[in-house]
Structure formats: C-alpha cells, structure tokens
Design an enzyme around this catalytic site. Structure first.
Site, PDB file in Angstrom:
ATOM      1  N   GLY A  36       0.841  -1.202   0.000  1.00  0.00           N
ATOM      2  CA  GLY A  36       0.000   0.000   0.000  1.00  0.00           C
ATOM      3  C   GLY A  36       0.873   1.249   0.000  1.00  0.00           C
ATOM      4  N   HIS A  37       1.843   1.298   0.913  1.00  0.00           N
ATOM      5  CA  HIS A  37       2.764   2.440   0.959  1.00  0.00           C
ATOM      6  C   HIS A  37       3.520   2.558  -0.369  1.00  0.00           C
ATOM      7  CE1 HIS A  37       2.732   1.240   5.381  1.00  0.00           C
ATOM      8  NE2 HIS A  37       2.365   2.509   5.444  1.00  0.00           N
ATOM      9  N   ASP A 151      -7.398   5.426   4.877  1.00  0.00           N
ATOM     10  CA  ASP A 151      -7.589   6.283   6.057  1.00  0.00           C
ATOM     11  C   ASP A 151      -8.358   7.529   5.614  1.00  0.00           C
ATOM     12  OD1 ASP A 151      -5.865   4.794   8.100  1.00  0.00           O
ATOM     13  OD2 ASP A 151      -4.561   4.935   6.354  1.00  0.00           O
ATOM     14  N   MET A 185      -4.467  -3.769   2.976  1.00  0.00           N
ATOM     15  CA  MET A 185      -3.146  -3.935   3.604  1.00  0.00           C
ATOM     16  C   MET A 185      -2.960  -2.889   4.683  1.00  0.00           C
ATOM     17  SD  MET A 185      -0.625  -4.996   0.585  1.00  0.00           S
ATOM     18  CE  MET A 185      -1.001  -6.447  -0.382  1.00  0.00           C
TER      19      MET A 185
HETATM   20  P1  AMP Z   1       0.623   4.699   7.859  1.00  0.00           P
HETATM   21  O1  AMP Z   1       2.054   4.263   7.751  1.00  0.00           O
HETATM   22  O2  AMP Z   1      -0.295   3.646   8.341  1.00  0.00           O
HETATM   23  O3  AMP Z   1       0.483   6.024   8.556  1.00  0.00           O
HETATM   24  O4  AMP Z   1       0.168   4.964   6.352  1.00  0.00           O
HETATM   25  C1  AMP Z   1       0.858   5.859   5.524  1.00  0.00           C
HETATM   26  C2  AMP Z   1       0.054   6.099   4.286  1.00  0.00           C
HETATM   27  O5  AMP Z   1      -0.138   4.872   3.594  1.00  0.00           O
HETATM   28  C3  AMP Z   1      -1.352   6.657   4.591  1.00  0.00           C
HETATM   29  O6  AMP Z   1      -1.654   7.654   3.637  1.00  0.00           O
HETATM   30  C4  AMP Z   1      -2.217   5.451   4.433  1.00  0.00           C
HETATM   31  O7  AMP Z   1      -3.549   5.757   4.074  1.00  0.00           O
HETATM   32  C5  AMP Z   1      -1.509   4.736   3.288  1.00  0.00           C
HETATM   33  N1  AMP Z   1      -1.909   3.341   3.253  1.00  0.00           N
HETATM   34  C6  AMP Z   1      -1.931   2.473   4.297  1.00  0.00           C
HETATM   35  N2  AMP Z   1      -2.435   1.284   3.905  1.00  0.00           N
HETATM   36  C7  AMP Z   1      -2.740   1.409   2.585  1.00  0.00           C
HETATM   37  C8  AMP Z   1      -3.307   0.524   1.612  1.00  0.00           C
HETATM   38  N3  AMP Z   1      -3.650  -0.717   1.920  1.00  0.00           N
HETATM   39  N4  AMP Z   1      -3.476   0.990   0.358  1.00  0.00           N
HETATM   40  C9  AMP Z   1      -3.126   2.269   0.035  1.00  0.00           C
HETATM   41  N5  AMP Z   1      -2.585   3.144   0.909  1.00  0.00           N
HETATM   42  C10 AMP Z   1      -2.398   2.725   2.166  1.00  0.00           C
END
Ligand code: AMP
Length: 281
Positions: A36-37, A151, A185
């Site tokens: 995802g990231h 999110d 994810m």
């Molecule tokens: P986090 O590390 O959880 O703060 O996420 C960092 C970024 O990655 C945020 O913009 C999340 O929305 C995005 N993100 C997390 N999981 C996914 C996913 N499965 N698909 C797309 N983007 C994601």
C-alpha cells in the site's frame, strides 16, 4: 537515497531543489512498509521530480500507550524497500526534533471531524495527526502529498489542516491496496496470525454486500444486516459501520444516484483494529 534526520537540514535541501524548479512529492508514513505504501511512492515518483518519504511513528496520535508500544518498527527492512522503490530522500526524524521542548500545540480546528467515527473511537487521535501534519508540511512544503483512501477520515482532517494553516500542497488520494482476499493492507495486519489473516476478507466482502443492499433496502436495514453477519464471526467486535457523505462525513439516512456516499467501517478483530471503506456506487 539520502537519509535525513534533521528538519532544518531537509528544509534546506528541499529549498535548493525548489530553486531549481523541481517539484517535490511527499509520502508520509509510520513505517512497517507494505505494498500500500509502495503504491503511493510509485504514484508520487511518476508525478514529481523529487520524492520524499517520511517514517515517523507519531506518539501524539496514539491514544493507547500499548498500541504505540506494539507498533511495528522494522526500520532496516523499510530502508531497503524505499531504496528499491527509488525514493530520493527519506526523512527519519526523532521525537525531539518534531516536538522540541519549545513546541506548543497550535489551535487546531478540525471542523467536527474529530467527533465522528475514528474521532470518537480514538479520542485525541486526530489532534495528534493534525499536529504532526502541520510540523511535517512546515518543513517539507511539498507540491503534492499522497495518502491512501484507506484512512479516509484522516485525509479530510489533513485537508482541513492545510486549509487552516494556508498550506497550498495538493492532496492526492490513492486507491486502497488489498490482499487477494480483499483485506486492506495495513502495518497492523502483521499482528494477525496466518489463519486470522486468511479469514479477514470478511470485512471487504461485507462492504461489497452493503453496496448491493443499499440499492434495494433502507440504509438502516442494510447496515443492520451487515453488522449482524459480521458479529457472528469469531474474534469480531464491530466499532462502527456508517454510511456518510464523502465530503462532510455527515451520516446519510437515504441515498440516490446523486449522492456521494461512502461506507466506513472499523472492527476489532482478535485485538487488532481493522479499518476499511468503500465509495458506494
Ligand atoms: P501509515 O504508515 O499507516 O500512517 O500509512 C501511511 C500512508 O499509507 C497513509 O496515507 C495510508 O492511508 C496509506 N496506506 C496504508 N495502507 C494502505 C493501503 N492498503 N493501500 C493504500 N494506501 C495505504
């Protein structure tokens, strides 16, 4: 890839790129990177001259100390993934450089977004998100910043903060990347067993079913049916399931073909919070 820990240093470096008319794209993360990231980074690279990624596990957005302690931090693996993905600059600040002793929380107007769904379930969470976004954007000042639709409520909070602080970065919303069973994810998925992971596709399936049901049933009944089918499953505690307007997150009582509706869900699954959402069509 250049790794920088100092906010002043990254600000200086990025200013020199800006002077050369380079566009700067930014992907903020808390690490424990997954596909995802990486999809955000790929999009960022395709639309900007310089791609900056940050890894900062922001303590202020954790409303439970245990959740912060348990948050995975595989930094060496993350650095390899970011290098392979072609990130130009990794910003890896410590707590004390984002929130020095002199830091005082600015007034934050979250426009009521902290009073619904994730805001209600996690008191103080969105203030913490708002604080770190204000800090990160102050130093990085990107042309565009990339966030996952997963999110969704957070994106609306961030847009509100950019407006409040007159920051003119453009937010780009990227599609949710899923496992083959449909589970969105997430870094937190690493806390599920293989068996639990395999069975966690029910969340997305319920959203897809809900999208069908709202065409024929009153919204409240469609939501009730979805909750009923999920609550029978082992390990599931539903925190919320709502259908709301995409721009305001105000709950909707009815929808028609002109509605811009989104279904948002959070469940606690064997002690792990899982979030998902779907634009209703
Ligand atoms: P986090 O590390 O959880 O703060 O996420 C960092 C970024 O990655 C945020 O913009 C999340 O929305 C995005 N993100 C997390 N999981 C996914 C996913 N499965 N698909 C797309 N983007 C994601």
């Amino acid at each position: 890839m250049i790794v920088l820990k100092s906010p002043i240093e990254i600000n200086k470096r990025l200013n020199s790129f800006r002077e050369r008319k380079n566009t700067i794209g930014f992907v903020p993360t808390m690490g424990a990177l997954h596909k995802g990231h990486l999809s955000l980074i790929k999009r960022c690279k395709s639309e900007n001259d310089i791609t900056v990624c940050s890894i900062f596990v922001n303590p202020k957005q954790f409303n439970e100390a245990k959740d912060l302690d348990l948050y995975p931090r595989p930094i060496e693996k993350d650095i390899i993934l970011l290098e392979q993905a072609g990130v130009d600059i990794l910003f890896l600040p410590g707590n004390e450089s984002i929130y020095p002793a002199s830091y005082s929380q600015p007034f934050l107007n979250l426009n009521g977004l902290d009073n619904v769904m994730e805001g209600l379930a996690r008191p103080g969470h969105f203030s913490g998100v708002a604080m770190v976004i204000e800090r990160l954007f102050y130093y990085i000042n990107p042309s565009k910043a990339y966030f996952g639709q997963k999110d969704y409520q957070q994106i609306l909070v961030i847009q509100q903060i950019l407006t409040q602080f007159s920051l003119d970065s453009e937010l780009v919303i990227c599609e949710i990347i899923r496992e083959t069973n449909g589970l969105a994810m997430s870094s937190r998925n690493s806390r599920l067993t293989d068996e639990q992971l395999k069975n966690a596709g029910f969340l997305y399936e319920s959203l897809l079913q809900l999208n069908m049901d709202v065409r024929t049933l009153p919204l409240s009944l469609a939501i009730q049916n979805a909750k009923k089918s999920m609550s029978h499953r082992e390990g599931v505690k539903i925190e919320y399931l709502e259908i709301a307007d995409r721009k305001t997150l105000n709950a909707l009582e009815t929808i028609d073909q002109n509605s811009e509706a989104i279904a948002l869900i959070a469940v606690n699954y064997f002690g792990v919070r899982l979030l998902d959402n779907l634009f209703l069509s």
